[in-house]
Every structure is written in structure tokens, then in C-alpha cells.
Design a protein around this motif. Structure first.
Motif, PDB file in Angstrom:
ATOM      1  N   THR A 121      39.944  37.905  32.530  1.00 35.53           N
ATOM      2  CA  THR A 121      39.386  38.574  32.744  1.00 35.53           C
ATOM      3  C   THR A 121      38.382  38.565  34.472  1.00 35.53           C
ATOM      4  O   THR A 121      38.892  39.350  34.779  1.00 35.53           O
ATOM      5  CB  THR A 121      39.141  39.685  32.027  1.00 35.53           C
ATOM      6  OG1 THR A 121      40.442  39.858  30.396  1.00 35.53           O
ATOM      7  CG2 THR A 121      38.930  41.031  32.728  1.00 35.53           C
ATOM      8  N   VAL A 122      38.042  37.555  34.163  1.00 36.25           N
ATOM      9  CA  VAL A 122      36.599  37.894  35.028  1.00 36.25           C
ATOM     10  C   VAL A 122      36.966  37.023  36.024  1.00 36.25           C
ATOM     11  O   VAL A 122      37.340  37.505  37.492  1.00 36.25           O
ATOM     12  CB  VAL A 122      35.779  36.837  34.368  1.00 36.25           C
ATOM     13  CG1 VAL A 122      34.432  36.474  36.014  1.00 36.25           C
ATOM     14  CG2 VAL A 122      34.991  37.951  33.054  1.00 36.25           C
ATOM     15  N   MET A 123      38.124  35.924  36.071  1.00 37.53           N
ATOM     16  CA  MET A 123      38.807  34.668  37.077  1.00 37.53           C
ATOM     17  C   MET A 123      39.993  36.459  37.776  1.00 37.53           C
ATOM     18  O   MET A 123      39.989  35.715  38.838  1.00 37.53           O
ATOM     19  CB  MET A 123      39.945  34.001  36.367  1.00 37.53           C
ATOM     20  CG  MET A 123      40.861  33.234  37.442  1.00 37.53           C
ATOM     21  SD  MET A 123      38.969  32.689  38.184  1.00 37.53           S
ATOM     22  CE  MET A 123      39.521  32.896  40.167  1.00 37.53           C
ATOM     23  N   ARG A 124      40.105  36.546  37.016  1.00 43.55           N
ATOM     24  CA  ARG A 124      41.697  38.228  37.661  1.00 43.55           C
ATOM     25  C   ARG A 124      40.033  39.093  38.123  1.00 43.55           C
ATOM     26  O   ARG A 124      40.607  39.311  39.619  1.00 43.55           O
ATOM     27  CB  ARG A 124      41.350  38.834  36.953  1.00 43.55           C
ATOM     28  CG  ARG A 124      43.039  39.952  37.394  1.00 43.55           C
ATOM     29  CD  ARG A 124      43.704  40.689  36.611  1.00 43.55           C
ATOM     30  NE  ARG A 124      45.040  41.470  36.902  1.00 43.55           N
ATOM     31  CZ  ARG A 124      45.943  41.700  36.740  1.00 43.55           C
ATOM     32  NH1 ARG A 124      45.153  42.384  35.078  1.00 43.55           N
ATOM     33  NH2 ARG A 124      46.392  42.994  37.193  1.00 43.55           N
ATOM     34  N   THR A 125      39.199  39.305  37.641  1.00 41.81           N
ATOM     35  CA  THR A 125      38.342  40.129  39.092  1.00 41.81           C
ATOM     36  C   THR A 125      37.601  39.415  40.154  1.00 41.81           C
ATOM     37  O   THR A 125      38.307  40.255  41.018  1.00 41.81           O
ATOM     38  CB  THR A 125      36.725  40.495  38.319  1.00 41.81           C
ATOM     39  OG1 THR A 125      37.293  40.905  37.118  1.00 41.81           O
ATOM     40  CG2 THR A 125      35.824  41.120  38.803  1.00 41.81           C
ATOM     41  N   TYR A 126      37.614  38.533  39.999  1.00 39.80           N
ATOM     42  CA  TYR A 126      36.975  37.264  41.117  1.00 39.80           C
ATOM     43  C   TYR A 126      38.417  36.972  42.243  1.00 39.80           C
ATOM     44  O   TYR A 126      37.638  37.073  43.102  1.00 39.80           O
ATOM     45  CB  TYR A 126      35.823  35.953  40.780  1.00 39.80           C
ATOM     46  CG  TYR A 126      35.178  35.978  40.021  1.00 39.80           C
ATOM     47  CD1 TYR A 126      34.242  37.243  40.195  1.00 39.80           C
ATOM     48  CD2 TYR A 126      34.909  34.408  39.959  1.00 39.80           C
ATOM     49  CE1 TYR A 126      33.074  37.889  39.718  1.00 39.80           C
ATOM     50  CE2 TYR A 126      33.395  34.897  39.279  1.00 39.80           C
ATOM     51  CZ  TYR A 126      32.584  35.845  39.183  1.00 39.80           C
ATOM     52  OH  TYR A 126      30.942  36.103  38.383  1.00 39.80           O
ATOM     53  N   ASP A 127      39.394  36.743  41.400  1.00 38.96           N
ATOM     54  CA  ASP A 127      40.384  36.926  43.398  1.00 38.96           C
ATOM     55  C   ASP A 127      40.752  38.544  43.868  1.00 38.96           C
ATOM     56  O   ASP A 127      40.476  38.406  45.314  1.00 38.96           O
ATOM     57  CB  ASP A 127      41.497  36.664  42.136  1.00 38.96           C
ATOM     58  CG  ASP A 127      42.099  34.743  41.522  1.00 38.96           C
ATOM     59  OD1 ASP A 127      42.010  34.072  41.534  1.00 38.96           O
ATOM     60  OD2 ASP A 127      43.094  34.589  40.455  1.00 38.96           O
ATOM     61  N   PHE A 128      40.691  39.426  42.801  1.00 38.40           N
ATOM     62  CA  PHE A 128      40.736  40.756  43.464  1.00 38.40           C
ATOM     63  C   PHE A 128      39.256  41.060  44.460  1.00 38.40           C
ATOM     64  O   PHE A 128      40.299  40.655  45.869  1.00 38.40           O
ATOM     65  CB  PHE A 128      40.182  41.790  42.796  1.00 38.40           C
ATOM     66  CG  PHE A 128      40.887  43.116  43.178  1.00 38.40           C
ATOM     67  CD1 PHE A 128      41.461  43.594  42.834  1.00 38.40           C
ATOM     68  CD2 PHE A 128      39.455  43.942  42.793  1.00 38.40           C
ATOM     69  CE1 PHE A 128      41.815  44.970  43.623  1.00 38.40           C
ATOM     70  CE2 PHE A 128      39.155  45.642  43.714  1.00 38.40           C
ATOM     71  CZ  PHE A 128      40.042  45.393  44.109  1.00 38.40           C
TER      72      PHE A 128
END
Length: 123
Positions: A48-55
Motif C-alpha cells: 500500500t505504501v509502495m502504491r502511495t510512493y508510485d502515485f
């Protein structure tokens, strides 16, 4: 962190990261917590954090230095303000206007309360 049902968790985490940058707790050019560390801190899955950082990378608010970590971009504050302004104008303001109309609240009353709010919160 207490998450709301109405907004995706990764977007709520993005707001959290942006708040930290705006409050100068994670200043531009300084390394921000790793995916794993932030996941542990917020008690969420690292994916979920990785998705945030990608965003946030797509918005050019943060960037990745391979092997070193993630950093707030030099112009992150301006980009965050621009992004949040756009979101506010597109999503929150129409709802706000609808309530003003339905509740028969004048713009003068809003202006008075806004000035009082600024006086209390930011002075």
C-alpha cells in the motif's frame, strides 16, 4: 493512523506524506521513510505504501534514488499545493456550494467566519 472509508488508503497515506513535507518535517531533498518503515509506522501493508510512493512519483512530489531511498522533490511544496488546490476546486468546492445554497448561507457570513478562523488558527 485512523483511516476513513470514503477515500482509498493509499491516497490517505499520500496526504499524510504531503502534510509531513508541508510542515517541513520531511523537507525537500531529505530522505523520507522507506516503504517498509512507513508501513510499520502506519500499520499498513508495504504494498500500500509502495502504491502511495508510485502515485507521488507520478505527481513529481517525491523521487527515488536507486539503492538510497525516496526523497521529497525540491519543488515538492509547490507541487503539493497545486495538486491539493486542484482536488479542492474539483471535488470539495461543488459540495460546499451546494450546502451554501440549500442552507441559505450568504457569502458575507462565510467571509466573516473565514476571517475569524484565520485569526484564531494562524495568528
Amino acid at each position: 493512523m485512523d483511516f476513513q472509508d470514503k477515500k482509498a488508503i493509499y491516497l490517505q497515506i499520500a496526504d499524510y506524506v504531503c502534510d509531513k513535507i508541508l510542515l517541513a518535517q520531511w523537507p525537500p531533498g531529505v530522505r523520507i521513510p522507506s516503504v517498509r518503515d512507513l508501513g510499520v509506522e502506519l500499520e499498513v501493508n508495504p504494498n500500500t505504501v509502495m502504491r502511495t510512493y508510485d502515485f507521488l512519483q507520478q505527481k513529481e512530489i517525491i523521487y527515488n534514488k536507486r539503492g538510497i531511498g525516496y526523497f521529497a522533490a525540491d519543488d515538492a511544496i509547490d507541487r503539493i499545493k497545486s495538486y491539493r488546490r486542484e482536488q479542492f476546486l474539483e471535488t470539495e468546492l461543488p459540495h460546499f456550494f451546494r450546502n451554501l445554497y440549500l442552507l441559505n448561507i450568504s457569502l458575507e457570513e462565510i467571509e466573516e467566519r473565514f476571517k475569524a478562523f484565520i485569526e484564531v488558527e494562524f495568528k
